[in-house]
Design a protein around this motif. Structure first.
Motif, PDB file in Angstrom:
ATOM      1  N   HIS A   1      26.430  25.275  41.080  1.00  0.00           N
ATOM      2  CA  HIS A   1      25.106  24.841  40.612  1.00  0.00           C
ATOM      3  C   HIS A   1      25.180  23.650  39.657  1.00  0.00           C
ATOM      4  CE1 HIS A   1      23.755  29.087  41.739  1.00  0.00           C
ATOM      5  NE2 HIS A   1      23.288  28.254  42.645  1.00  0.00           N
ATOM      6  N   GLY A   2      26.263  23.559  38.904  1.00  0.00           N
ATOM      7  CA  GLY A   2      26.447  22.433  37.995  1.00  0.00           C
ATOM      8  C   GLY A   2      27.083  21.227  38.654  1.00  0.00           C
ATOM      9  N   GLN A   3      27.401  21.344  39.943  1.00  0.00           N
ATOM     10  CA  GLN A   3      28.057  20.286  40.715  1.00  0.00           C
ATOM     11  C   GLN A   3      29.331  19.811  40.018  1.00  0.00           C
ATOM     12  OE1 GLN A   3      25.094  17.297  41.594  1.00  0.00           O
ATOM     13  NE2 GLN A   3      24.201  18.572  43.185  1.00  0.00           N
ATOM     14  N   LEU A   4      30.207  20.793  39.751  1.00  0.00           N
ATOM     15  CA  LEU A   4      31.457  20.531  39.049  1.00  0.00           C
ATOM     16  C   LEU A   4      32.649  20.715  39.962  1.00  0.00           C
ATOM     17  CD1 LEU A   4      30.645  22.664  35.874  1.00  0.00           C
ATOM     18  CD2 LEU A   4      30.293  20.206  36.183  1.00  0.00           C
TER      19      LEU A   4
ATOM     20  N   GLU B   1      20.815  26.043  34.268  1.00  0.00           N
ATOM     21  CA  GLU B   1      20.703  27.492  34.125  1.00  0.00           C
ATOM     22  C   GLU B   1      21.899  28.188  34.775  1.00  0.00           C
ATOM     23  OE1 GLU B   1      17.741  29.714  33.321  1.00  0.00           O
ATOM     24  OE2 GLU B   1      17.140  28.034  32.064  1.00  0.00           O
ATOM     25  N   VAL B   2      22.460  29.161  34.055  1.00  0.00           N
ATOM     26  CA  VAL B   2      23.600  29.932  34.549  1.00  0.00           C
ATOM     27  C   VAL B   2      23.325  31.411  34.306  1.00  0.00           C
ATOM     28  CG1 VAL B   2      26.067  30.417  34.219  1.00  0.00           C
ATOM     29  CG2 VAL B   2      25.243  28.062  34.127  1.00  0.00           C
ATOM     30  N   GLU B   3      23.688  32.238  35.285  1.00  0.00           N
ATOM     31  CA  GLU B   3      23.605  33.682  35.104  1.00  0.00           C
ATOM     32  C   GLU B   3      24.922  34.177  34.520  1.00  0.00           C
ATOM     33  OE1 GLU B   3      22.434  35.887  38.568  1.00  0.00           O
ATOM     34  OE2 GLU B   3      20.368  35.147  38.429  1.00  0.00           O
ATOM     35  N   PHE B   4      24.812  35.003  33.474  1.00  0.00           N
ATOM     36  CA  PHE B   4      25.966  35.602  32.820  1.00  0.00           C
ATOM     37  C   PHE B   4      25.857  37.107  32.853  1.00  0.00           C
ATOM     38  CE2 PHE B   4      25.693  31.477  30.741  1.00  0.00           C
ATOM     39  CZ  PHE B   4      27.015  31.075  30.685  1.00  0.00           C
TER      40      PHE B   4
ATOM     41  N   THR C   1      20.526  31.837  31.245  1.00  0.00           N
ATOM     42  CA  THR C   1      20.256  30.965  30.107  1.00  0.00           C
ATOM     43  C   THR C   1      20.861  29.588  30.371  1.00  0.00           C
ATOM     44  OG1 THR C   1      20.334  30.873  27.672  1.00  0.00           O
ATOM     45  CG2 THR C   1      22.332  31.614  28.797  1.00  0.00           C
ATOM     46  N   PRO C   2      20.290  28.539  29.786  1.00  0.00           N
ATOM     47  CA  PRO C   2      20.884  27.207  29.970  1.00  0.00           C
ATOM     48  C   PRO C   2      22.288  27.121  29.370  1.00  0.00           C
ATOM     49  CG  PRO C   2      18.637  27.022  29.172  1.00  0.00           C
ATOM     50  CD  PRO C   2      19.012  28.470  29.064  1.00  0.00           C
ATOM     51  N   LEU C   3      23.159  26.428  30.087  1.00  0.00           N
ATOM     52  CA  LEU C   3      24.514  26.139  29.637  1.00  0.00           C
ATOM     53  C   LEU C   3      24.648  24.632  29.530  1.00  0.00           C
ATOM     54  CD1 LEU C   3      27.728  27.404  29.706  1.00  0.00           C
ATOM     55  CD2 LEU C   3      27.693  25.789  31.578  1.00  0.00           C
ATOM     56  N   ALA C   4      25.220  24.152  28.439  1.00  0.00           N
ATOM     57  CA  ALA C   4      25.477  22.720  28.259  1.00  0.00           C
ATOM     58  C   ALA C   4      26.978  22.488  28.336  1.00  0.00           C
ATOM     59  CB  ALA C   4      24.935  22.247  26.917  1.00  0.00           C
ATOM     60  N   LEU C   5      27.377  21.527  29.160  1.00  0.00           N
ATOM     61  CA  LEU C   5      28.778  21.136  29.311  1.00  0.00           C
ATOM     62  C   LEU C   5      28.774  19.621  29.457  1.00  0.00           C
ATOM     63  CD1 LEU C   5      31.381  22.838  31.644  1.00  0.00           C
ATOM     64  CD2 LEU C   5      31.431  20.422  31.104  1.00  0.00           C
ATOM     65  N   GLY C   6      29.462  18.926  28.573  1.00  0.00           N
ATOM     66  CA  GLY C   6      29.401  17.462  28.580  1.00  0.00           C
ATOM     67  C   GLY C   6      27.965  17.026  28.315  1.00  0.00           C
ATOM     68  N   ASP C   7      27.426  16.148  29.159  1.00  0.00           N
ATOM     69  CA  ASP C   7      26.034  15.729  28.975  1.00  0.00           C
ATOM     70  C   ASP C   7      25.091  16.412  29.965  1.00  0.00           C
ATOM     71  OD1 ASP C   7      26.644  14.417  31.314  1.00  0.00           O
ATOM     72  OD2 ASP C   7      26.250  12.401  30.550  1.00  0.00           O
ATOM     73  N   ARG C   8      25.551  17.497  30.596  1.00  0.00           N
ATOM     74  CA  ARG C   8      24.731  18.238  31.567  1.00  0.00           C
ATOM     75  C   ARG C   8      24.269  19.563  30.989  1.00  0.00           C
ATOM     76  NH1 ARG C   8      27.405  17.778  37.491  1.00  0.00           N
ATOM     77  NH2 ARG C   8      26.059  16.044  38.000  1.00  0.00           N
ATOM     78  N   VAL C   9      23.072  19.978  31.412  1.00  0.00           N
ATOM     79  CA  VAL C   9      22.527  21.286  31.047  1.00  0.00           C
ATOM     80  C   VAL C   9      21.893  21.883  32.299  1.00  0.00           C
ATOM     81  CG1 VAL C   9      20.896  22.554  29.591  1.00  0.00           C
ATOM     82  CG2 VAL C   9      22.039  20.515  28.686  1.00  0.00           C
TER      83      VAL C   9
END
Length: 160
Positions: free
Chosen positions: A131-134, A107-110, A97-105
């Motif tokens: 994947h979120g380049q964090l 897809e993440v597997e949980f 499902t999509p995950l939003a963190l800051g201004d980024r969204v």
């Protein structure tokens, strides 16, 4: 966004949201030692929708003091065996499902797991970070702003 090269800097704890599940204002623990991300879920049941496997569950989003939950549905990606740091293995349902963190969204597997005894209901693992380049600065918490949402998505305030 605060960045390091092309990577976004986050702290050990961050505010996140799961927009497709209707969840906003959720505190996440960042765990670089965990490969897979995990969401606290109970009353998990599988069903079919349009011939595809889905899963229905209660996502627990509050703290021990402030209990909150929401009934959610998501396509079932797979089943996965997860081994804890103490060597205990458990088979879990996996959703994407999509995950939003800051201004980024993105897809993440949980994995869906009982995290009842854990302080944070959502664990963000290393695959999601890649994947979120964090990049994680372990000396800070809540570096990024709470994710912004359309008016139709509001923070969870009680049992849904």
């Amino acid at each position: 966004m605060k960045t390091f090269d092309h990577l976004t800097v986050i702290g050990l704890r961050e505010w996140v949201a799961l927009p497709d599940l209707g969840v906003a204002g959720l505190r996440a623990k960042i765990d670089t030692g965990a490969s897979t991300s995990s969401l606290h879920a109970t009353e998990i049941e599988t069903f079919e929708r349009d011939g595809q496997p889905w899963v229905r569950f209660n996502a627990h989003l509050g703290t021990v003091v402030q209990l909150r939950h929401r009934r959610c549905e998501a396509p079932l990606v797979t089943m996965k065996t997860i081994k804890s740091s103490n060597g205990h293995a458990q088979t879990r349902y996996v959703i994407r499902t999509p995950l939003a963190l800051g201004d980024r969204v993105w897809e993440v597997e949980f994995t869906l797991a009982c995290r009842k005894s854990m302080r944070y209901r959502l664990l963000l693992g290393s695959k999601a970070l890649v994947h979120g380049q964090l990049v994680v600065n372990p000396g800070v918490k809540y570096v990024q702003d709470k994710p912004a949402f359309p008016a139709t998505l509001s923070p969870v305030t009680g049992a849904a």
